[in-house]
Design an enzyme around this catalytic site. Structure first.
Site, PDB file in Angstrom:
ATOM      1  N   GLY A 138      -4.592   1.180   6.397  1.00 51.73           N
ATOM      2  CA  GLY A 138      -4.003  -0.129   6.100  1.00 51.73           C
ATOM      3  C   GLY A 138      -4.751  -1.257   6.814  1.00 51.73           C
ATOM      4  CG  ASP A 139      -4.953  -1.192  10.986  1.00 48.27           C
ATOM      5  OD1 ASP A 139      -3.882  -1.691  10.600  1.00 48.27           O
ATOM      6  OD2 ASP A 139      -5.040  -0.421  11.952  1.00 48.27           O
ATOM      7  CB  SER A 156      -0.953  -0.017   1.190  1.00 52.84           C
ATOM      8  OG  SER A 156      -0.235   0.083   2.397  1.00 52.84           O
ATOM      9  CG  MET A 157       2.381   2.358  -2.785  1.00 55.64           C
ATOM     10  SD  MET A 157       2.559   2.393  -4.571  1.00 55.64           S
ATOM     11  CE  MET A 157       2.894   0.690  -4.901  1.00 55.64           C
ATOM     12  N   GLY A 158      -0.399   4.665   0.546  1.00 57.08           N
ATOM     13  CA  GLY A 158      -1.189   5.821   0.974  1.00 57.08           C
ATOM     14  C   GLY A 158      -2.063   6.350  -0.138  1.00 57.08           C
ATOM     15  N   GLY A 174      -2.272   4.831  -3.770  1.00 50.07           N
ATOM     16  CA  GLY A 174      -2.986   3.592  -4.087  1.00 50.07           C
ATOM     17  C   GLY A 174      -2.265   2.370  -3.582  1.00 50.07           C
TER      18      GLY A 174
END
Ligand SMILES: Nc1ncnc2c1ncn2[C@@H]1O[C@H](COP(=O)(O)OP(=O)(O)OP(=O)(O)O)[C@@H](O)[C@H]1O
Ligand SMILES: [Mg+2]
Length: 310
Positions: A253-254, A222-224, A227
């Site tokens: 992320g959770d 994941s890249m905030g 995306g």
């Protein structure tokens, strides 16, 4: 059945203070108290998706009793080992005037060998070939950093699917057991590989290397707001971030991990899992702090998710 493991849960206390200053009396404008810790947050999102999970881990003292009561009231199945000492209370101070977020986090109680054996037994008894088990977040200070590794190994032996969302040595040691899915964010991946990652191609390469080396089935990076990248053995998918009003990015992320666990447990296609994961992550940033996002919002966002095969 989905099981979430939270070895170091916390009572999350969020207070709003306008114009916070140290060395001064600050007045709280509003406050809310939630049960938190990464695994518990995953369970809460699964509940919002109308799924079921069982939360397990360690709890202690009054804060521990509060968390157990909170989960019972929400209808989240749980089986915690009660330990000596007090579960953490983490204070988040939100200052809308200065646009700051200040976190004051406690460490958490020590865990005895006996407590560790109890959780060992709970995991062994709960896990079978139908289980998706999520290991996320930090562990209490005196817990062995190879703990997730040991449990992932055991879960695999029983035919269960293990999801690992951790950082540092917990991730490093955990992946050696070959979890079913890992979801590092890009910074965690860089720390894992001890180098900067410079491009999308580079990220794909790194993820593929990990899959090949450790037998991981699915890697999600994941890249905030940018995306996320999703890889399984067959395909590589990049899903763009959706532009939304950001209230708080904590726990995005959770939410993504929760959606992935839910989709895997349900037997969804990889593409549907990608869509739900991005929608759930995005919905999370649209709410404040530990507030849950609604299923309606997630369903609306699913329509806006854009992904492509790389
Ligand atoms: N600012 C943002 N705007 C839009 N979408 C976002 C934003 N931040 C996160 N997301 C969505 O949520 C997903 C997961 O976010 P992120 O990469 O920040 O996870 P994380 O660092 O593991 O978060 P945490 O550990 O705090 O839960 C992203 O891939 C993206 O789809
Ligand atoms: Mg994370």
């Amino acid at each position: 059945m989905i099981i979430t493991v939270t070895l170091n849960p916390a009572v999350d206390k969020t207070v709003e203070i306008n114009d916070l200053h140290i060395n001064r009396v600050n007045r709280v404008a509003s406050a809310r108290v939630d049960a938190g810790g990464k695994g518990i947050n995953v369970s809460k999102v699964i509940l919002n998706l109308e799924g079921k999970s069982k939360a397990i881990g360690f709890l202690g003292g009054k804060a521990g009793t509060f968390i157990k009561g909170y989960l019972d009231e929400m209808g989240i199945a749980n089986e915690f080992v009660f330990v000596k000492g007090e579960t953490r209370t983490n204070l988040k101070i939100v200052d809308p005037m200065q646009h700051t977020n200040t976190d004051i986090n406690e460490i958490g109680p020590d865990i005895t060998l006996e407590d560790s054996k109890k959780i060992d037994n709970i995991i062994s008894e709960s896990v079978n070939e139908k289980t998706v088990i999520v290991f996320s977040g930090s562990v209490p200070p005196n817990v062995d950093l190879a703990t997730y590794q040991k449990w992932i190994q055991r879960a695999k032996e029983k035919g269960a699917k293990a999801i690992l969302d951790a950082d540092g040595e917990l991730l490093q040691l955990g992946i050696e057991a070959g979890p079913y899915l890992i979801k590092p964010n890009i910074h965690e991946l860089e720390r894992l590989l001890a180098r900067k990652i410079n491009s999308m191609e580079d990220t794909v390469e790194c993820a593929k290397d990990l899959m090949g080396k450790y037998g991981i089935e699915i890697v999600v990076v994941s890249m905030g707001e940018k995306g996320a990248l999703f890889l399984n053995k067959q395909v590589t998918i990049f899903a763009e971030g959706i532009k939304v009003d950001v209230k708080s990015t904590v726990g995005a992320g959770d939410s993504m991990v929760a959606a992935l666990a839910y989709a895997i447990d349900k037997g969804s296609s990889f593409e549907d899992a990608v869509t739900l994961a991005v929608a759930a992550g995005t919905a999370n940033v649209m709410t404040c702090g530990t507030e849950p996002s609604s299923l309606e919002v997630i369903r609306e966002l699913e329509k806006k998710v854009q992904w492509k095969y790389l």
